[in-house]
Design an enzyme around this catalytic site. Structure first.
Site, PDB file in Angstrom:
ATOM      1  N   GLU A  45     -25.171  -8.448 -53.047  1.00 44.39           N
ATOM      2  CA  GLU A  45     -24.327  -8.278 -54.224  1.00 44.39           C
ATOM      3  C   GLU A  45     -25.108  -8.791 -55.430  1.00 44.39           C
ATOM      4  O   GLU A  45     -25.461  -9.973 -55.486  1.00 44.39           O
ATOM      5  CB  GLU A  45     -23.032  -9.081 -54.075  1.00 44.39           C
ATOM      6  CG  GLU A  45     -22.220  -8.694 -52.855  1.00 44.39           C
ATOM      7  CD  GLU A  45     -21.126  -9.709 -52.549  1.00 44.39           C
ATOM      8  OE1 GLU A  45     -20.785 -10.520 -53.439  1.00 44.39           O
ATOM      9  OE2 GLU A  45     -20.616  -9.699 -51.414  1.00 44.39           O
ATOM     10  N   ASP A  56     -16.278 -17.893 -61.539  1.00 45.50           N
ATOM     11  CA  ASP A  56     -17.531 -18.498 -61.089  1.00 45.50           C
ATOM     12  C   ASP A  56     -17.584 -19.989 -61.347  1.00 45.50           C
ATOM     13  O   ASP A  56     -17.132 -20.486 -62.380  1.00 45.50           O
ATOM     14  CB  ASP A  56     -18.722 -17.820 -61.776  1.00 45.50           C
ATOM     15  CG  ASP A  56     -18.858 -16.364 -61.389  1.00 45.50           C
ATOM     16  OD1 ASP A  56     -18.593 -16.059 -60.216  1.00 45.50           O
ATOM     17  OD2 ASP A  56     -19.219 -15.544 -62.249  1.00 45.50           O
TER      18      ASP A  56
END
Length: 256
Positions: A45, A56
């Site tokens: 990815e 994140d």
């Protein structure tokens, strides 16, 4: 056959690796990808850096900030990937935020993914119903799978709907938190994995968030078709030493 579907038919205990395009240096995107495949990663990815990455943790946020300063953009990433299919055979996924893709143009993005050989996309902030109503036909037209995340809080009915309407894999977020390597699996996580397995989904599933070593990789593979490692690998990319040797050693340490 779609490369993602072929992979899950051919292999077990899939190891998927996430890293940020353009980190640690702008030109590292494809060399890292090639080294990952040679080292034994099964799926990759590639993160599209974004200025406000809500899902994140600090490690990946830092890599994104650095990549943006390096000059990475979606246009640059597609330029880097233009000839990637002459070098890399494993499935390739782009992961990012819908704002970046929307600015590029949904159809143009899906078409470009098809052109360079991207098999799927993960857009964590794309509402599933919006995808169904507005974008699914476009991505289907260009043969690009959309992978959606589920968490311990996701109801069974929604998991089944995602399974019914998508054709890549189910991304099982191991806990309701931001990305980042953690230690051990809790009873709540184990109950969640068991609950999802009881649904007998058609799509395979990979577990991500909190996996960063051989023990956590092996453990999660007991409950799904494989595991996704992000923060631990991105942290490695920021370390000193020979980048390619570091990657090879890391993948070897994970797989054992």
């Amino acid at each position: 056959m779609n490369r993602i579907k072929q992979l899950f038919q051919d292999k077990k205990d899939i190891l998927s690796i996430y890293y940020t395009a353009g980190y640690p240096n702008l030109g590292d995107t494809v060399p890292i990808l090639e080294t990952l495949e040679k080292s034994g990663a099964d799926l990759v990815e590639i993160g599209i850096p974004f200025s406000d990455p809500l899902a994140d943790g600090p490690t990946i946020q830092h890599s994104g900030e650095t990549a943006l300063k390096n000059g990475m953009s979606l246009n640059v990433l597609f330029e880097q990937l233009a000839e990637v299919r002459s070098k890399v055979k494993m499935p390739l996924i782009l992961m990012g935020y819908i704002n970046t893709v929307h600015k590029y143009g949904i159809e143009a993005f899906a078409e470009k993914c098809n052109e360079v050989g991207v098999d799927g996309v993960i857009l964590p902030d794309l509402p599933f119903q919006v995808y169904l109503d507005e974008y699914k036909d476009t991505f289907d037209k260009f043969g690009v799978s959309n992978i959606f995340l589920i968490t311990p809080q996701t109801p069974d009915a929604r998991i089944k709907l995602i399974d019914e309407k998508t054709n890549g894999f189910i991304y099982m977020v191991s806990s309701a938190s931001v990305t980042g390597a953690k230690k051990g699996l809790s009873d709540e996580q184990l109950a969640y994995f068991d609950r999802v397995n009881q649904l007998n989904l058609d799509n395979p599933a990979l577990i991500g968030f909190g996996i960063g070593d051989n023990a956590s990789y092996k453990e999660t593979c007991k409950f799904a078709d494989g595991a996704i490692i992000g923060s631990a690998f991105v942290k490695l990319l920021g370390e000193s030493g020979d980048l390619h040797q570091n990657i090879q050693s890391f993948i070897k340490s994970i797989k054992g």
